[in-house]
Design an enzyme around this catalytic site. Structure first.
Site, PDB file in Angstrom:
ATOM      1  N   LEU A 203      -6.600  83.032  40.678  1.00 44.05           N
ATOM      2  CA  LEU A 203      -6.765  82.018  41.718  1.00 44.05           C
ATOM      3  C   LEU A 203      -8.228  81.927  42.126  1.00 44.05           C
ATOM      4  O   LEU A 203      -8.742  80.862  42.470  1.00 44.05           O
ATOM      5  CB  LEU A 203      -5.896  82.394  42.921  1.00 44.05           C
ATOM      6  CG  LEU A 203      -5.928  81.494  44.151  1.00 44.05           C
ATOM      7  CD1 LEU A 203      -5.366  80.128  43.824  1.00 44.05           C
ATOM      8  CD2 LEU A 203      -5.133  82.137  45.281  1.00 44.05           C
TER       9      LEU A 203
ATOM     10  N   SER B 135     -17.664  88.939  41.574  1.00 42.49           N
ATOM     11  CA  SER B 135     -18.313  89.971  40.767  1.00 42.49           C
ATOM     12  C   SER B 135     -17.538  91.283  40.745  1.00 42.49           C
ATOM     13  O   SER B 135     -17.506  91.978  39.730  1.00 42.49           O
ATOM     14  CB  SER B 135     -19.730  90.220  41.293  1.00 42.49           C
ATOM     15  OG  SER B 135     -19.686  90.576  42.669  1.00 42.49           O
TER      16      SER B 135
ATOM     17  N   ALA C 250     -14.082  91.711  41.825  1.00 41.23           N
ATOM     18  CA  ALA C 250     -12.642  91.608  41.589  1.00 41.23           C
ATOM     19  C   ALA C 250     -12.242  90.160  41.354  1.00 41.23           C
ATOM     20  O   ALA C 250     -13.042  89.236  41.544  1.00 41.23           O
ATOM     21  CB  ALA C 250     -11.885  92.179  42.786  1.00 41.23           C
ATOM     22  N   GLN C 251     -10.981  89.988  40.945  1.00 45.36           N
ATOM     23  CA  GLN C 251     -10.403  88.650  40.913  1.00 45.36           C
ATOM     24  C   GLN C 251      -9.018  88.690  41.537  1.00 45.36           C
ATOM     25  O   GLN C 251      -8.405  89.755  41.652  1.00 45.36           O
ATOM     26  CB  GLN C 251     -10.369  88.097  39.498  1.00 45.36           C
ATOM     27  CG  GLN C 251      -9.575  88.871  38.484  1.00 45.36           C
ATOM     28  CD  GLN C 251      -9.826  88.350  37.074  1.00 45.36           C
ATOM     29  OE1 GLN C 251     -10.953  88.033  36.697  1.00 45.36           O
ATOM     30  NE2 GLN C 251      -8.756  88.249  36.293  1.00 45.36           N
ATOM     31  N   VAL C 252      -8.540  87.510  41.950  1.00 44.28           N
ATOM     32  CA  VAL C 252      -7.319  87.416  42.746  1.00 44.28           C
ATOM     33  C   VAL C 252      -6.275  86.594  41.991  1.00 44.28           C
ATOM     34  O   VAL C 252      -6.589  85.531  41.427  1.00 44.28           O
ATOM     35  CB  VAL C 252      -7.620  86.765  44.116  1.00 44.28           C
ATOM     36  CG1 VAL C 252      -6.339  86.598  44.922  1.00 44.28           C
ATOM     37  CG2 VAL C 252      -8.620  87.611  44.889  1.00 44.28           C
TER      38      VAL C 252
ATOM     39  N   LYS D 146      -5.366  91.346  44.556  1.00 44.56           N
ATOM     40  CA  LYS D 146      -6.796  91.471  44.284  1.00 44.56           C
ATOM     41  C   LYS D 146      -7.006  92.673  43.365  1.00 44.56           C
ATOM     42  O   LYS D 146      -6.675  93.804  43.728  1.00 44.56           O
ATOM     43  CB  LYS D 146      -7.553  91.655  45.607  1.00 44.56           C
ATOM     44  CG  LYS D 146      -9.066  91.718  45.483  1.00 44.56           C
ATOM     45  CD  LYS D 146      -9.688  91.815  46.878  1.00 44.56           C
ATOM     46  CE  LYS D 146     -11.200  91.899  46.834  1.00 44.56           C
ATOM     47  NZ  LYS D 146     -11.792  91.994  48.196  1.00 44.56           N
TER      48      LYS D 146
ATOM     49  N   ASP E   9     -18.623  88.622  56.767  1.00 46.77           N
ATOM     50  CA  ASP E   9     -18.926  87.680  55.686  1.00 46.77           C
ATOM     51  C   ASP E   9     -18.070  86.414  55.808  1.00 46.77           C
ATOM     52  O   ASP E   9     -17.325  86.056  54.893  1.00 46.77           O
ATOM     53  CB  ASP E   9     -18.681  88.355  54.333  1.00 46.77           C
ATOM     54  CG  ASP E   9     -19.305  87.589  53.171  1.00 46.77           C
ATOM     55  OD1 ASP E   9     -20.256  86.819  53.407  1.00 46.77           O
ATOM     56  OD2 ASP E   9     -18.849  87.769  52.029  1.00 46.77           O
TER      57      ASP E   9
END
Length: 301
Positions: free
Chosen positions: A20, A24, A26-28, A42, A177
């Site tokens: 989704l 840099s 992780a990916q979800v 994640k 953030d």
């Protein structure tokens, strides 16, 4: 499967192998649990810790060279900056810690129906995997989509600003953030932050000093600004206090009560940085994170 100790089909009813979102570290991925709950998973990139440690080593070497050959860099303390960055990014790679951040943030806002915080699914979470409720919202920066959904941008702005101020002054624990990719809006103009890897914290003394500082800025009370900064221990040399007072007065006179839409925030930040540099003001890292959070909230909410 290696992290959770079971085959995928025993962990989830469905799992979308197409990410989704990707960054840099992780990916979800979207997924549905065995109890039919929609979640996002994640997943930390393989071997990313080794890559980051190598990069940190290079940064520490560069900071050492800067300190050795550029004496003026002493004010900025390059090695301390790298140490702070290293601390921050190592915490970001600990997904158990991020999960605890989410739980703490959720408890802080459990009485506030203008802010939604997802639940962590701890049985599907490890140091390298974080599973939490799926948030089906609209990014705060997608103005056309917000309008089409019948959401009220003024209420969204109010809720977002109020949530940011509560984080800082009620709890001393804030999302550090809040860029537009990390802030979603749900029906009812509800704010839904995501990505709790980078958080800031203020103790009671720093919270009180920050409140005093912002009050002084709003009232254009330059003497109180200087007193507060001195009490915070961030001004090393008060021999040029008159010059600092003149610089602060000039800055406030130029920007006081100017509508946000007319401000060049990049230029404003550049001028603030120059005042800090010229008068050797050393700000604590959490204060810098807080300033970043406030500015991002102003820009995007």
């Amino acid at each position: 499967e290696a992290q959770l100790g079971k085959p995928m089909e025993q962990l989830f009813s469905s799992f979308d192998e197409n990410p989704l979102a990707a960054a840099s570290i992780a990916q979800v991925h979207r997924a549905v649990t065995k109890s039919n709950e929609r979640v996002v998973v994640k997943i930390q990139r393989p071997d990313i810790r080794g890559v980051i440690e190598t990069d940190l080593g290079i940064l520490f070497d560069l900071a050492g060279l800067v300190e050795k050959y550029i004496p003026e860099s002493e004010l900025y303390d390059p090695k301390a900056i790298v140490r702070e960055f290293a601390k921050s990014i190592r915490m970001e790679m600990d997904f158990v810690r991020e999960g605890r951040n989410i739980d703490r943030f959720r408890r802080n806002f459990e009485d506030d129906d203008t802010v939604f915080v997802p639940r962590v699914h701890w049985k599907l979470t490890t140091g390298n995997i974080l599973t939490m409720d799926f948030i089906d919202g609209i990014k705060v920066s997608e103005l056309d989509a917000l309008e089409k959904a019948g959401l009220d941008r003024k209420i969204i702005a109010y809720n977002g600003a109020r949530a940011t101020l509560r984080q800082i002054f009620d709890f001393g624990f804030f999302h550090a953030d809040p860029h537009p990719g990390n802030i979603f809006v749900l029906p009812g103009n509800v704010i839904a932050p995501v990505d709790y890897g980078m958080m800031g914290s203020l103790d009671e003394e720093l919270m009180e000093a920050t409140g005093s500082l912002l009050t002084a800025i709003v009232k254009k009370d330059v003497n109180r600004i200087i007193r507060t900064l001195t009490d915070m221990g961030v001004i090393e040399n008060m021999l040029d206090a008159r010059e600092l007072k003149l610089d602060l007065k000039d800055f406030l006179d130029r920007y006081y009560q100017v509508p946000l839409s007319q401000l060049d925030l990049g230029r404003v930040l550049s001028e603030i940085t120059e005042v800090i540099r010229r008068h050797r003001i050393k700000l604590q890292s959490d204060l810098i994170l807080m300033g970043k959070a406030l500015v991002l909230s102003l820009i995007h909410i």
